[in-house]
Design a protein around this motif. Sequence first.
Motif, PDB file in Angstrom:
ATOM      1  N   LEU A 165     -36.512 -10.054  -3.270  1.00 19.97           N
ATOM      2  CA  LEU A 165     -37.098  -9.120  -4.225  1.00 19.97           C
ATOM      3  C   LEU A 165     -37.489  -9.859  -5.497  1.00 19.97           C
ATOM      4  CD1 LEU A 165     -34.482  -6.217  -3.888  1.00 19.97           C
ATOM      5  CD2 LEU A 165     -36.599  -6.530  -2.590  1.00 19.97           C
ATOM      6  N   THR A 166     -38.521  -9.363  -6.160  1.00 16.58           N
ATOM      7  CA  THR A 166     -38.893  -9.945  -7.442  1.00 16.58           C
ATOM      8  C   THR A 166     -37.786  -9.696  -8.457  1.00 16.58           C
ATOM      9  OG1 THR A 166     -40.093  -7.902  -7.955  1.00 16.58           O
ATOM     10  CG2 THR A 166     -41.379  -9.737  -7.079  1.00 16.58           C
ATOM     11  N   PRO A 167     -37.547 -10.630  -9.382  1.00 20.16           N
ATOM     12  CA  PRO A 167     -36.534 -10.395 -10.422  1.00 20.16           C
ATOM     13  C   PRO A 167     -36.926  -9.182 -11.270  1.00 20.16           C
ATOM     14  CG  PRO A 167     -37.182 -12.711 -10.353  1.00 20.16           C
ATOM     15  CD  PRO A 167     -38.154 -11.969  -9.483  1.00 20.16           C
ATOM     16  N   ALA A 168     -35.930  -8.376 -11.602  1.00 25.80           N
ATOM     17  CA  ALA A 168     -36.214  -7.155 -12.366  1.00 25.80           C
ATOM     18  C   ALA A 168     -34.971  -6.711 -13.111  1.00 25.80           C
ATOM     19  CB  ALA A 168     -36.693  -6.036 -11.429  1.00 25.80           C
ATOM     20  N   ARG A 169     -35.205  -5.891 -14.129  1.00 25.77           N
ATOM     21  CA  ARG A 169     -34.120  -5.309 -14.898  1.00 25.77           C
ATOM     22  C   ARG A 169     -34.157  -3.796 -14.757  1.00 25.77           C
ATOM     23  NH1 ARG A 169     -31.076  -8.504 -17.606  1.00 25.77           N
ATOM     24  NH2 ARG A 169     -30.150  -6.764 -18.742  1.00 25.77           N
ATOM     25  N   PHE A 170     -32.978  -3.193 -14.917  1.00 26.49           N
ATOM     26  CA  PHE A 170     -32.819  -1.757 -14.721  1.00 26.49           C
ATOM     27  C   PHE A 170     -31.885  -1.199 -15.781  1.00 26.49           C
ATOM     28  CE2 PHE A 170     -33.687  -3.881 -10.793  1.00 26.49           C
ATOM     29  CZ  PHE A 170     -34.601  -3.073 -10.143  1.00 26.49           C
ATOM     30  N   VAL A 171     -32.042   0.081 -16.046  1.00 28.29           N
ATOM     31  CA  VAL A 171     -31.051   0.804 -16.823  1.00 28.29           C
ATOM     32  C   VAL A 171     -30.390   1.796 -15.878  1.00 28.29           C
ATOM     33  CG1 VAL A 171     -32.763   2.490 -17.653  1.00 28.29           C
ATOM     34  CG2 VAL A 171     -30.592   2.227 -18.853  1.00 28.29           C
ATOM     35  N   ALA A 224     -42.311 -12.223   4.437  1.00 31.17           N
ATOM     36  CA  ALA A 224     -42.617 -13.445   3.712  1.00 31.17           C
ATOM     37  C   ALA A 224     -42.787 -13.140   2.235  1.00 31.17           C
ATOM     38  CB  ALA A 224     -43.893 -14.074   4.266  1.00 31.17           C
ATOM     39  N   GLY A 225     -42.148 -13.958   1.389  1.00 42.19           N
ATOM     40  CA  GLY A 225     -42.321 -13.803  -0.047  1.00 42.19           C
ATOM     41  C   GLY A 225     -41.436 -12.715  -0.634  1.00 42.19           C
ATOM     42  N   ALA A 226     -41.466 -12.642  -1.958  1.00 46.25           N
ATOM     43  CA  ALA A 226     -40.664 -11.654  -2.681  1.00 46.25           C
ATOM     44  C   ALA A 226     -41.422 -10.338  -2.777  1.00 46.25           C
ATOM     45  CB  ALA A 226     -40.329 -12.183  -4.073  1.00 46.25           C
ATOM     46  N   LEU A 227     -40.710  -9.242  -2.590  1.00 47.52           N
ATOM     47  CA  LEU A 227     -41.308  -7.910  -2.608  1.00 47.52           C
ATOM     48  C   LEU A 227     -41.231  -7.321  -4.002  1.00 47.52           C
ATOM     49  CD1 LEU A 227     -39.881  -6.446   0.715  1.00 47.52           C
ATOM     50  CD2 LEU A 227     -41.962  -7.786   0.349  1.00 47.52           C
ATOM     51  N   ASP A 228     -42.290  -6.615  -4.383  1.00 43.28           N
ATOM     52  CA  ASP A 228     -42.372  -6.019  -5.707  1.00 43.28           C
ATOM     53  C   ASP A 228     -41.513  -4.760  -5.797  1.00 43.28           C
ATOM     54  OD1 ASP A 228     -43.879  -5.835  -8.389  1.00 43.28           O
ATOM     55  OD2 ASP A 228     -44.198  -3.856  -7.492  1.00 43.28           O
ATOM     56  N   ILE A 229     -40.664  -4.695  -6.799  1.00 44.47           N
ATOM     57  CA  ILE A 229     -39.741  -3.577  -6.963  1.00 44.47           C
ATOM     58  C   ILE A 229     -40.484  -2.250  -7.097  1.00 44.47           C
ATOM     59  CG2 ILE A 229     -38.013  -2.545  -8.487  1.00 44.47           C
ATOM     60  CD1 ILE A 229     -36.910  -4.876  -6.918  1.00 44.47           C
ATOM     61  N   GLN A 230     -41.523  -2.215  -7.900  1.00 42.16           N
ATOM     62  CA  GLN A 230     -42.214  -0.959  -8.153  1.00 42.16           C
ATOM     63  C   GLN A 230     -42.856  -0.405  -6.890  1.00 42.16           C
ATOM     64  OE1 GLN A 230     -41.732   0.224 -11.310  1.00 42.16           O
ATOM     65  NE2 GLN A 230     -42.451   2.145 -10.416  1.00 42.16           N
ATOM     66  N   ARG A 231     -43.363  -1.273  -6.025  1.00 47.99           N
ATOM     67  CA  ARG A 231     -43.964  -0.804  -4.777  1.00 47.99           C
ATOM     68  C   ARG A 231     -42.908  -0.282  -3.822  1.00 47.99           C
ATOM     69  NH1 ARG A 231     -48.723  -4.755  -2.743  1.00 47.99           N
ATOM     70  NH2 ARG A 231     -49.135  -2.894  -1.487  1.00 47.99           N
ATOM     71  N   ILE A 232     -41.723  -0.862  -3.844  1.00 56.15           N
ATOM     72  CA  ILE A 232     -40.638  -0.339  -3.007  1.00 56.15           C
ATOM     73  C   ILE A 232     -40.213   1.032  -3.498  1.00 56.15           C
ATOM     74  CG2 ILE A 232     -38.265  -0.710  -2.232  1.00 56.15           C
ATOM     75  CD1 ILE A 232     -38.758  -3.702  -2.447  1.00 56.15           C
ATOM     76  N   HIS A 277     -36.319   1.482 -13.352  1.00 52.92           N
ATOM     77  CA  HIS A 277     -36.813   0.117 -13.471  1.00 52.92           C
ATOM     78  C   HIS A 277     -37.360  -0.094 -14.873  1.00 52.92           C
ATOM     79  CE1 HIS A 277     -40.231  -2.895 -12.398  1.00 52.92           C
ATOM     80  NE2 HIS A 277     -39.136  -3.549 -12.721  1.00 52.92           N
ATOM     81  N   LEU A 278     -36.972  -1.174 -15.511  1.00 54.21           N
ATOM     82  CA  LEU A 278     -37.454  -1.509 -16.841  1.00 54.21           C
ATOM     83  C   LEU A 278     -38.539  -2.569 -16.722  1.00 54.21           C
ATOM     84  CD1 LEU A 278     -34.084  -1.713 -18.826  1.00 54.21           C
ATOM     85  CD2 LEU A 278     -35.756   0.152 -18.867  1.00 54.21           C
ATOM     86  N   ALA A 279     -39.791  -2.132 -16.710  1.00 52.17           N
ATOM     87  CA  ALA A 279     -40.891  -3.087 -16.629  1.00 52.17           C
ATOM     88  C   ALA A 279     -41.015  -3.885 -17.917  1.00 52.17           C
ATOM     89  CB  ALA A 279     -42.194  -2.359 -16.328  1.00 52.17           C
ATOM     90  N   GLN A 280     -40.518  -3.316 -19.017  1.00 56.67           N
ATOM     91  CA  GLN A 280     -40.505  -3.993 -20.307  1.00 56.67           C
ATOM     92  C   GLN A 280     -39.308  -3.479 -21.092  1.00 56.67           C
ATOM     93  OE1 GLN A 280     -44.333  -2.916 -21.830  1.00 56.67           O
ATOM     94  NE2 GLN A 280     -43.741  -0.831 -22.364  1.00 56.67           N
ATOM     95  N   PRO A 281     -38.863  -4.193 -22.126  1.00 54.74           N
ATOM     96  CA  PRO A 281     -37.695  -3.742 -22.898  1.00 54.74           C
ATOM     97  C   PRO A 281     -37.920  -2.346 -23.475  1.00 54.74           C
ATOM     98  CG  PRO A 281     -38.223  -6.017 -23.429  1.00 54.74           C
ATOM     99  CD  PRO A 281     -39.364  -5.511 -22.587  1.00 54.74           C
ATOM    100  N   GLU A 295     -27.595  -1.761 -18.971  1.00 55.21           N
ATOM    101  CA  GLU A 295     -28.727  -2.503 -18.433  1.00 55.21           C
ATOM    102  C   GLU A 295     -28.197  -3.606 -17.534  1.00 55.21           C
ATOM    103  OE1 GLU A 295     -31.837  -3.938 -20.908  1.00 55.21           O
ATOM    104  OE2 GLU A 295     -31.847  -2.166 -22.202  1.00 55.21           O
ATOM    105  N   CYS A 296     -28.885  -3.829 -16.424  1.00 59.19           N
ATOM    106  CA  CYS A 296     -28.456  -4.883 -15.510  1.00 59.19           C
ATOM    107  C   CYS A 296     -29.675  -5.471 -14.816  1.00 59.19           C
ATOM    108  CB  CYS A 296     -27.441  -4.356 -14.495  1.00 59.19           C
ATOM    109  SG  CYS A 296     -27.964  -2.880 -13.616  1.00 59.19           S
TER     110      CYS A 296
END
Length: 310
Positions: A165-171, A224-232, A277-281, A295-296
């Motif tokens: 998975l692509t690196p991502a942050r969450f609240v 193959a490759g890292a999957l985008d969190i938002q699309r999942i 999902h936190l796409a930005q702070p 936040e994690c």
Amino acid sequence: MLRLLDVPAPAKLNLFLHITGRRDDGYHLLQSVFMMVDWCDRLHFELRADGGIDREDIGLAPASGALPAEDLTVRAARALGEATGCPFGVRIGLEKHIPAEAGMGGGSSDAATTLLALNRLWGLGLTRRELAGIGLRLGADVPFFLGGRNAWVEGVGERITPLHLTPARFVVVKPPGGASTQRIFGAPELKRDSKTATIQGFAANVAGNQTDESDATGGGFQLAGALDIQRILAFGHNDLQPVAQAICPEVGHCIQWLEGHGLQARMTGSGTAVFAHLAQPQNLTPAPGGWLIRECANMDAHPLLDWCAD
């Protein structure tokens, strides 16, 4: 080696959770993407030569609602000892950080970490697959944590396909109220007929059907490759959320609060924690008293991935 200290047990989030059926034995069939996050319990293990097994709470928060003798960590240690005939015992210290009845897999993760740690402490040399066979009898989520990778999960939790998975942050927001997993899964109004997807269909939706050649050669399906969190997240939903929200209206309040900050929120697992999902702070406004907010970040692999062979 007589002691293992500060051994982590990470939480998980369900990016979606579909219930596709129910077996004759009452177990539910599911499809989900399980993702580990860096919100961890900490466990301590001290070898006992007399074969005894016990657990104590460390810190201010009680480890779980169960009595220490019936805690999943103790049950995991007993199951491992019975399966292997190991004469050793263990004293387990559990420092609880993952909230209970949150849908974040805290108890199952603690059990998986216990199996991995005791496999090393007791010198058993079991493989990850052998440990998973023991872990499945303890809980449907235990094999996922033993697998060590984020994953597409189906069946009753035993069919696991690793994902990157692509690196991502969450609240994550956990209200004080809880709802037992048994009550949610036993609710007559629970939707149990979500359309069964294939992992190939999942790939087509979230990864443009990018697979490696092993799919065509019979070597097992891999993405193959890292999957985008938002699309999942856009791929699915959580079938358990309406039932949990009816039992614990605070779930809906947490979702509304996050949506008020422009975030798309949903419940994880059987709840009652919700996440976004936190796409930005984000600068979040003060939340109602009693809510646990953290936040994690997601983890690419379990911290103990290299502790035993596959």
